[in-house]
Write a protein that holds these residues in place. Structure first.
Motif, PDB file in Angstrom:
ATOM      1  N   TYR A  15      55.655  85.528  41.392  1.00  0.00           N
ATOM      2  CA  TYR A  15      56.355  86.195  40.286  1.00  0.00           C
ATOM      3  C   TYR A  15      56.990  87.466  40.811  1.00  0.00           C
ATOM      4  O   TYR A  15      56.297  88.343  41.337  1.00  0.00           O
ATOM      5  CB  TYR A  15      55.367  86.543  39.158  1.00  0.00           C
ATOM      6  N   ALA A  16      58.314  87.551  40.688  1.00  0.00           N
ATOM      7  CA  ALA A  16      59.005  88.803  41.045  1.00  0.00           C
ATOM      8  C   ALA A  16      58.893  89.739  39.850  1.00  0.00           C
ATOM      9  O   ALA A  16      59.229  89.360  38.723  1.00  0.00           O
ATOM     10  CB  ALA A  16      60.462  88.515  41.356  1.00  0.00           C
ATOM     11  N   VAL A  17      58.392  90.931  40.086  1.00  0.00           N
ATOM     12  CA  VAL A  17      58.177  91.892  38.990  1.00  0.00           C
ATOM     13  C   VAL A  17      58.750  93.256  39.378  1.00  0.00           C
ATOM     14  O   VAL A  17      58.834  93.579  40.569  1.00  0.00           O
ATOM     15  CB  VAL A  17      56.672  92.056  38.678  1.00  0.00           C
ATOM     16  N   PRO A  18      59.152  94.056  38.378  1.00  0.00           N
ATOM     17  CA  PRO A  18      59.651  95.404  38.700  1.00  0.00           C
ATOM     18  C   PRO A  18      58.569  96.277  39.317  1.00  0.00           C
ATOM     19  O   PRO A  18      58.826  97.103  40.182  1.00  0.00           O
ATOM     20  CB  PRO A  18      60.124  95.963  37.356  1.00  0.00           C
ATOM     21  N   HIS A  19      57.346  96.103  38.864  1.00  0.00           N
ATOM     22  CA  HIS A  19      56.200  96.800  39.466  1.00  0.00           C
ATOM     23  C   HIS A  19      54.959  95.931  39.266  1.00  0.00           C
ATOM     24  O   HIS A  19      54.958  95.046  38.419  1.00  0.00           O
ATOM     25  CB  HIS A  19      56.001  98.189  38.836  1.00  0.00           C
ATOM     26  N   ILE A  20      53.919  96.166  40.046  1.00  0.00           N
ATOM     27  CA  ILE A  20      52.666  95.406  39.888  1.00  0.00           C
ATOM     28  C   ILE A  20      52.048  95.841  38.555  1.00  0.00           C
ATOM     29  O   ILE A  20      51.882  97.042  38.319  1.00  0.00           O
ATOM     30  CB  ILE A  20      51.680  95.719  41.051  1.00  0.00           C
ATOM     31  N   PRO A  21      51.726  94.875  37.661  1.00  0.00           N
ATOM     32  CA  PRO A  21      51.209  95.255  36.346  1.00  0.00           C
ATOM     33  C   PRO A  21      49.943  96.115  36.433  1.00  0.00           C
ATOM     34  O   PRO A  21      49.078  95.875  37.282  1.00  0.00           O
ATOM     35  CB  PRO A  21      50.895  93.918  35.670  1.00  0.00           C
ATOM     36  N   ALA A  22      49.852  97.090  35.564  1.00  0.00           N
ATOM     37  CA  ALA A  22      48.660  97.937  35.486  1.00  0.00           C
ATOM     38  C   ALA A  22      47.626  97.236  34.596  1.00  0.00           C
ATOM     39  O   ALA A  22      47.987  96.341  33.832  1.00  0.00           O
ATOM     40  CB  ALA A  22      49.036  99.295  34.895  1.00  0.00           C
ATOM     41  N   THR A  30      60.897  88.730  36.616  1.00  0.00           N
ATOM     42  CA  THR A  30      62.343  88.506  36.721  1.00  0.00           C
ATOM     43  C   THR A  30      62.651  87.266  37.551  1.00  0.00           C
ATOM     44  O   THR A  30      63.795  86.848  37.635  1.00  0.00           O
ATOM     45  CB  THR A  30      63.024  89.724  37.365  1.00  0.00           C
ATOM     46  N   GLY A  31      61.604  86.690  38.153  1.00  0.00           N
ATOM     47  CA  GLY A  31      61.806  85.471  38.935  1.00  0.00           C
ATOM     48  C   GLY A  31      60.495  84.750  39.139  1.00  0.00           C
ATOM     49  O   GLY A  31      59.441  85.382  39.114  1.00  0.00           O
ATOM     50  N   LEU A  32      60.564  83.419  39.288  1.00  0.00           N
ATOM     51  CA  LEU A  32      59.365  82.622  39.534  1.00  0.00           C
ATOM     52  C   LEU A  32      59.702  81.545  40.559  1.00  0.00           C
ATOM     53  O   LEU A  32      60.736  80.884  40.443  1.00  0.00           O
ATOM     54  CB  LEU A  32      58.900  81.966  38.228  1.00  0.00           C
ATOM     55  N   SER A  33      58.839  81.402  41.553  1.00  0.00           N
ATOM     56  CA  SER A  33      59.054  80.310  42.508  1.00  0.00           C
ATOM     57  C   SER A  33      57.713  79.775  42.980  1.00  0.00           C
ATOM     58  O   SER A  33      56.691  80.453  42.878  1.00  0.00           O
ATOM     59  CB  SER A  33      59.876  80.798  43.700  1.00  0.00           C
ATOM     60  N   ARG A  34      57.727  78.544  43.451  1.00  0.00           N
ATOM     61  CA  ARG A  34      56.511  77.947  43.985  1.00  0.00           C
ATOM     62  C   ARG A  34      56.747  77.609  45.446  1.00  0.00           C
ATOM     63  O   ARG A  34      57.808  77.118  45.818  1.00  0.00           O
ATOM     64  CB  ARG A  34      56.173  76.671  43.227  1.00  0.00           C
ATOM     65  N   GLY A  35      55.759  77.884  46.276  1.00  0.00           N
ATOM     66  CA  GLY A  35      55.917  77.571  47.686  1.00  0.00           C
ATOM     67  C   GLY A  35      54.585  77.257  48.333  1.00  0.00           C
ATOM     68  O   GLY A  35      53.535  77.329  47.686  1.00  0.00           O
ATOM     69  N   LEU A  36      54.636  76.900  49.608  1.00  0.00           N
ATOM     70  CA  LEU A  36      53.420  76.617  50.368  1.00  0.00           C
ATOM     71  C   LEU A  36      52.832  77.935  50.871  1.00  0.00           C
ATOM     72  O   LEU A  36      53.558  78.783  51.401  1.00  0.00           O
ATOM     73  CB  LEU A  36      53.756  75.720  51.562  1.00  0.00           C
ATOM     74  N   GLY A  37      51.529  78.084  50.680  1.00  0.00           N
ATOM     75  CA  GLY A  37      50.857  79.295  51.159  1.00  0.00           C
ATOM     76  C   GLY A  37      49.416  79.021  51.511  1.00  0.00           C
ATOM     77  O   GLY A  37      49.031  77.881  51.781  1.00  0.00           O
ATOM     78  N   GLY A  38      48.627  80.076  51.449  1.00  0.00           N
ATOM     79  CA  GLY A  38      47.256  80.025  51.937  1.00  0.00           C
ATOM     80  C   GLY A  38      47.282  80.603  53.346  1.00  0.00           C
ATOM     81  O   GLY A  38      48.140  80.256  54.155  1.00  0.00           O
ATOM     82  N   LYS A  39      46.347  81.495  53.618  1.00  0.00           N
ATOM     83  CA  LYS A  39      46.388  82.148  54.930  1.00  0.00           C
ATOM     84  C   LYS A  39      46.282  81.118  56.052  1.00  0.00           C
ATOM     85  O   LYS A  39      46.906  81.265  57.103  1.00  0.00           O
ATOM     86  CB  LYS A  39      45.268  83.184  55.021  1.00  0.00           C
ATOM     87  N   ILE A  92      48.188  83.237  42.677  1.00  0.00           N
ATOM     88  CA  ILE A  92      49.147  83.889  41.783  1.00  0.00           C
ATOM     89  C   ILE A  92      49.563  85.173  42.499  1.00  0.00           C
ATOM     90  O   ILE A  92      48.727  86.045  42.767  1.00  0.00           O
ATOM     91  CB  ILE A  92      48.487  84.252  40.430  1.00  0.00           C
ATOM     92  N   ILE A  93      50.824  85.260  42.852  1.00  0.00           N
ATOM     93  CA  ILE A  93      51.292  86.393  43.656  1.00  0.00           C
ATOM     94  C   ILE A  93      52.359  87.153  42.881  1.00  0.00           C
ATOM     95  O   ILE A  93      53.355  86.567  42.449  1.00  0.00           O
ATOM     96  CB  ILE A  93      51.886  85.900  45.001  1.00  0.00           C
ATOM     97  N   THR A  94      52.156  88.439  42.658  1.00  0.00           N
ATOM     98  CA  THR A  94      53.217  89.273  42.094  1.00  0.00           C
ATOM     99  C   THR A  94      53.785  90.117  43.224  1.00  0.00           C
ATOM    100  O   THR A  94      53.041  90.702  44.021  1.00  0.00           O
ATOM    101  CB  THR A  94      52.681  90.193  40.977  1.00  0.00           C
ATOM    102  N   GLY A 271      61.354  90.272  55.922  1.00  0.00           N
ATOM    103  CA  GLY A 271      62.705  90.331  55.371  1.00  0.00           C
ATOM    104  C   GLY A 271      63.059  89.131  54.505  1.00  0.00           C
ATOM    105  O   GLY A 271      64.187  89.028  54.024  1.00  0.00           O
ATOM    106  N   ARG A 272      62.117  88.225  54.310  1.00  0.00           N
ATOM    107  CA  ARG A 272      62.378  87.002  53.534  1.00  0.00           C
ATOM    108  C   ARG A 272      61.333  86.831  52.443  1.00  0.00           C
ATOM    109  O   ARG A 272      60.173  87.206  52.623  1.00  0.00           O
ATOM    110  CB  ARG A 272      62.285  85.773  54.444  1.00  0.00           C
ATOM    111  N   HIS A 273      61.732  86.159  51.351  1.00  0.00           N
ATOM    112  CA  HIS A 273      60.811  85.852  50.258  1.00  0.00           C
ATOM    113  C   HIS A 273      60.006  84.608  50.568  1.00  0.00           C
ATOM    114  O   HIS A 273      60.542  83.633  51.076  1.00  0.00           O
ATOM    115  CB  HIS A 273      61.592  85.625  48.960  1.00  0.00           C
ATOM    116  N   GLY A 274      58.704  84.632  50.211  1.00  0.00           N
ATOM    117  CA  GLY A 274      57.863  83.451  50.350  1.00  0.00           C
ATOM    118  C   GLY A 274      56.837  83.610  51.464  1.00  0.00           C
ATOM    119  O   GLY A 274      56.829  84.618  52.186  1.00  0.00           O
ATOM    120  N   ALA A 275      55.975  82.592  51.572  1.00  0.00           N
ATOM    121  CA  ALA A 275      54.914  82.632  52.593  1.00  0.00           C
ATOM    122  C   ALA A 275      55.258  81.641  53.707  1.00  0.00           C
ATOM    123  O   ALA A 275      56.167  81.901  54.503  1.00  0.00           O
ATOM    124  CB  ALA A 275      53.565  82.345  51.952  1.00  0.00           C
ATOM    125  N   ALA A 276      54.588  80.474  53.730  1.00  0.00           N
ATOM    126  CA  ALA A 276      54.802  79.524  54.841  1.00  0.00           C
ATOM    127  C   ALA A 276      56.274  79.166  55.013  1.00  0.00           C
ATOM    128  O   ALA A 276      56.780  79.074  56.136  1.00  0.00           O
ATOM    129  CB  ALA A 276      53.970  78.259  54.597  1.00  0.00           C
TER     130      ALA A 276
END
Ligand code: RIB
Ligand code: NA
Length: 290
Positions: A15-22, A30-39, A92-94, A271-276
């Motif tokens: 989730y792209a957010v203007p700031h991390i919710p308090a 402002t944006g939502l995407s799904r991708g491959l992740g996990g450390k 869930i990543i903001t 410099g890029r959006h996303g994880a894997a």
């Protein structure tokens, strides 16, 4: 040589957010995407993108077919990834406008890996292969101990940080990778500086400042600077660094060269959006004007 990685595989919901919710705040993304992740998956992709031969050990749930396909698409051998009936791990990543993030993980299948299957898979490893794990699955200690006993080089990324987990895995390690905060937490938990750890090589990542490599036998500390980049998303940067570092070592690079390449790869990822899916290829890392 094969790089064996016992590691988490997550579906990242970003989730792209203007700031991390308090606490108590409700915020529209402002944006939502799904991708491959996990450390774990991020590290496997980084090692494969760097040109390493990677065998992943872990588990996904019934909803994880697309993640295996993607991992395989990046060149990661998933023959030993277990398929379970329950849910896969997810995160869930903001991510805010300043590239800061907050991550909540549901481990799912990552914490339900069958120990016998991992044991049998690792028995196929050869002396001189490399084994790596992180702290988002179960079985780290058992697998690291087995790998060490079989004559593999054993590396551990202490993320997400848990002092007891690091303490348990320490006797089996050749290489420990931590960020600055994790290094402070570990030093505090053990009551000794990381320079005094019973692990031959300790690498402390310093974000935009690069990294330090400590050879504990001599106490020598070497610093590697990171190139300056415009950060948009730091998610998975640490995983990219560790994956590139290990792949470099598996390809016969000396530590300073492997570290330099890893810091460049991590800088490109930031410099890029996303994880894997945002991890650069070796060609991109070598070509980039950083
Ligand atoms: O290190 C970044 C990763 O942490 C994300 O991909 C997320 O899945 C969590 O595991
Ligand atoms: Na990270």
């Amino acid at each position: 040589m094969t790089l064996w990685n016992l590691g988490s595989i997550n579906a990242d919901h970003v989730y792209a957010v203007p700031h991390i919710p308090a606490p108590g705040e409700t915020l529209a993304a402002t944006g939502l995407s799904r991708g491959l992740g996990g450390k774990g998956a991020n590290m496997s992709v980084a090692m494969a993108r760097a040109g390493g031969r990677v065998a992943h050990l872990g588990a996904v749930g019934a909803d994880g077919g697309w993640m295996l396909e993607r991992l395989e698409g990046y060149g990661v051998d998933c023959a030993h990834v277990q398929r379970h009936d329950g849910p896969s791990g997810h995160a869930i990543i903001t991510v805010d406008a300043a590239a800061e993030n907050a991550i909540t993980i549901w481990p799912g299948a990552n914490r339900e890996i069958d120990p016998e299957a991992v044991k049998r898979a690792l028995e196929r490893a050869e002396r001189g292969d490399l084994f790596v794990t992180q702290n988002e699955t179960s079985l780290q200690v058992e697998a690291a101990a087995q790998a060490h006993a079989q004559g593999l080089t054993v590396a551990y990324a202490a993320a997400p940080f848990d002092a007891d987990a690091v303490r348990a895995v320490l006797p089996h390690l050749d290489l420990l990778v931590l960020n600055e905060i994790e290094a402070q937490q570990l030093a505090q938990a053990l009551g000794q500086p990381v320079e005094a750890l019973p692990v031959p090589n300790v690498v402390v990542t310093l974000g935009a400042k690069g990294c330090d490599w400590i050879e504990t036998a001599s106490g020598a500390r070497h610093h590697v600077d990171a190139p300056r980049v415009e950060a948009v998303d730091t998610t998975g940067a640490g995983d990219t660094f560790t994956g590139y570092l290990l792949a470099g070592l598996s390809q016969g690079l000396a530590m300073p060269e492997a570290l330099a390449r890893a810091t460049r790869a991590a800088a490109l990822k930031v410099g890029r959006h996303g994880a894997a899916d945002a991890i650069p290829t070796l060609e991109e890392v070598e070509r980039a004007a950083l």
